[in-house]
Design an enzyme around this catalytic site. Structure first.
Site, PDB file in Angstrom:
ATOM      1  N   LYS A 210     -26.067  14.083 -50.127  1.00 27.68           N
ATOM      2  CA  LYS A 210     -25.346  14.083 -48.712  1.00 27.68           C
ATOM      3  C   LYS A 210     -25.293  15.235 -48.037  1.00 27.68           C
ATOM      4  O   LYS A 210     -25.561  15.399 -46.669  1.00 27.68           O
ATOM      5  CB  LYS A 210     -23.952  13.549 -49.084  1.00 27.68           C
ATOM      6  CG  LYS A 210     -23.005  13.683 -47.977  1.00 27.68           C
ATOM      7  CD  LYS A 210     -23.409  12.615 -46.749  1.00 27.68           C
ATOM      8  CE  LYS A 210     -22.462  12.970 -45.600  1.00 27.68           C
ATOM      9  NZ  LYS A 210     -23.007  12.338 -44.247  1.00 27.68           N
ATOM     10  N   CYS A 268     -19.676  17.324 -39.192  1.00 27.37           N
ATOM     11  CA  CYS A 268     -20.601  17.095 -40.292  1.00 27.37           C
ATOM     12  C   CYS A 268     -21.317  18.399 -40.542  1.00 27.37           C
ATOM     13  O   CYS A 268     -21.038  19.447 -41.307  1.00 27.37           O
ATOM     14  CB  CYS A 268     -21.552  16.131 -40.300  1.00 27.37           C
ATOM     15  SG  CYS A 268     -20.867  14.550 -39.678  1.00 27.37           S
TER      16      CYS A 268
END
Ligand code: SAJ
Length: 449
Positions: A210, A268
């Site tokens: 991730k 992000c």
């Protein structure tokens, strides 16, 4: 009950294999209102989310979902999914802010029943699931991870505007602390997925997947940014080079060349690199890998964070060409949101740029079609208000609205000799700008700047 938890709760509640879903939401000043909204089947998320509103109404009406601030409801849960914000209290010193995560873990641990499964969807520093998370859950519950309850990291891959689609159609990484946890987590998620496949691995491999899938994107963008700066110095058009590079095709050959821009914002990319870097505790090891220089990913972060400074350079050199001093010059910033056609302004590069031009004594007005005023920063909706009698307009976000600017009208509104346009997102037709008498600078346009 945010961008990650709400669509997941709705999809699980709608699945025939799920008996009931409790959405746990802290009754905090900022977010407590969501509890009533959700219990009316109303989504509190801003922006268009196709299908979500209808799905929420359906699962509330069919008594399959309810939202509550009472964590005691977890007691009879077979699975507990944690989806809370994990940012950094200080990006420079790489200090992760795990406060929300720790609170959620303590709450889950206190109400954990033997035989249940705990899933962490939040993006975490690799090592967190088997380390911090496991410790808190075991301490609060008195149970043993693995033996008494399952534990897995199933990272979210949400994107605003495509929340339900991504959950159904994107592949899902599932990383348990042991294989029973991985298998149970896979069985939990499979029913809500349509086209997406499940990829199983260890919890730490899932955490690294991730964080590095975003660190790699940040790296790709930094490569485009650095190449664009070379092209400016070499007096050529980066977009010719980009087209040229992208034309290299053939078996197993790929060149994913992204786009240079005024900077990298969002919730992000700016943080996930630091999560990844933080996991390699021993900086000397990192230096071994990169040969005493900084990690490649941290260098990419520095390049991307330098782009607002480059926008300042282009602004100052263009004002000089216009024979104007920066002090007292009026600038209209077009675009405050971090990305196109969204109102989300988290970590927007427009903020450092605004501070930089103000630092040079420029008077700033900001336009954005979606983003709302940010504290003491007024954001105007009408373009005229920001463009009228400005010396400079600078484009910081690639909103569609800026792709069809009426340059004749803009020229008239600015109503000064040698108006300046700085294009930070390659949205202005450079030829038309020059034909309309603008002094034009753009990232990567060494042929024109
Ligand atoms: N940006 C560039 N050049 C590019 C692409 C983006 O400068 O070529 C800038 C954007 O202007 C923005 C920032 O980078 O300021 C981030 O843009 P993004 O397209 O990566 O959008 P995000 O931040 O919403 O990233 C999310 C991520 N999704 C998840 O973490 C689940 C990312 O992994 C996805 O690749 C991305 O969406 C996507 O592709 O939409």
């Amino acid at each position: 009950m945010g961008y990650v938890g709400i669509p997941a709760a709705a999809l699980f509640a709608d699945s025939p294999t799920t008996e009931f879903v409790w959405g746990i939401q802290r009754n905090s000043a900022a977010s407590g209102y969501k509890i009533d909204w959700l219990n009316r089947g109303q989504s509190p998320l801003v922006g268009k989310e196709p299908g979500l509103q209808r799905l929420l109404l359906k699962v509330v009406k069919s008594n399959k979902f309810l939202c509550t601030s009472d964590p005691d409801k977890l007691r009879d849960a077979d699975a507990v999914i944690i989806a809370v914000e994990t940012g950094f209290s200080d990006g420079e010193k790489l200090i992760p802010d795990n406060s929300a995560l720790e609170e959620a873990l303590r709450s889950a641990g206190k109400h954990l029943s033997p035989g249940s499964l705990v899933i962490i969807e939040s993006t975490v520093t690799p090592g967190t699931t088997e380390g911090l998370a496991r410790q808190i859950l075991e301490r609060e519950s008195g149970l043993e991870a693995g033996a008494d309850f399952g534990l897995a990291h199933v990272p979210e891959r949400v994107m605003p505007g495509k929340l339900l689609r991504n959950l159904r159609e994107y592949d899902r990484i599932i990383g348990g602390i042991d294989s029973p946890s991985t298998e149970r987590a896979a069985a939990l998620y499979l029913p809500i997925m349509t086209k997406g496949r499940i990829l199983t691995m260890s919890a730490k491999a899932a955490e690294v997947t991730k964080t590095s899938e975003n660190a790699l994107r940040d790296l790709q963008i930094s490569a485009a940014n650095q190449l664009a700066l070379y092209c400016e110095v070499l007096g050529i058009n980066f977009y010719d080079v980009r087209k040229g590079i992208a034309s290299l095709k053939g078996e197993g050959i790929s060149r994913e060349i992204l786009f240079p821009g005024a900077g990298v914002g969002g919730h992000c990319l700016p943080k996930d690199t630091y999560h990844l870097e933080k996991s390699v505790k021993n900086p000397a090891l990192a230096r071994q890998i990169t040969g005493s220089a900084d990690s490649l990913f941290l260098l990419a972060r520095r390049i991307n964070d330098s782009m607002p400074h480059h926008m300042l350079r282009l602004t100052l050199s263009s004002l000089e060409k216009a024979g104007k001093s920066a002090h007292g010059a009026r600038i209209g910033i077009l675009g405050w949101a971090y990305n196109k056609n969204t109102k989300d302004a988290r970590n927007t590069p427009a903020l450092p740029y605004r501070d930089l031009v103000r630092g040079r004594g420029m008077e700033v007005k900001i336009h954005d079609p979606f983003a709302s005023s940010d504290g003491d920063i007024p954001i105007f909706r009408r373009l005229e208000t920001v463009v009228r009698s400005a010396d400079v307009i600078a484009i910081l976000t690639e909103h569609d609205a800026y792709k069809r600017l009426d340059l004749k009208k803009i020229r008239k509104l600015m109503d000064i000799k040698s108006p300046v346009i700085i294009d930070g997102r390659n949205v202005v037709d450079a030829k038309a700008a020059l034909e309309n008498g603008f002094i034009f600078s753009a990232i990567g346009r060494g042929d024109l700047n």
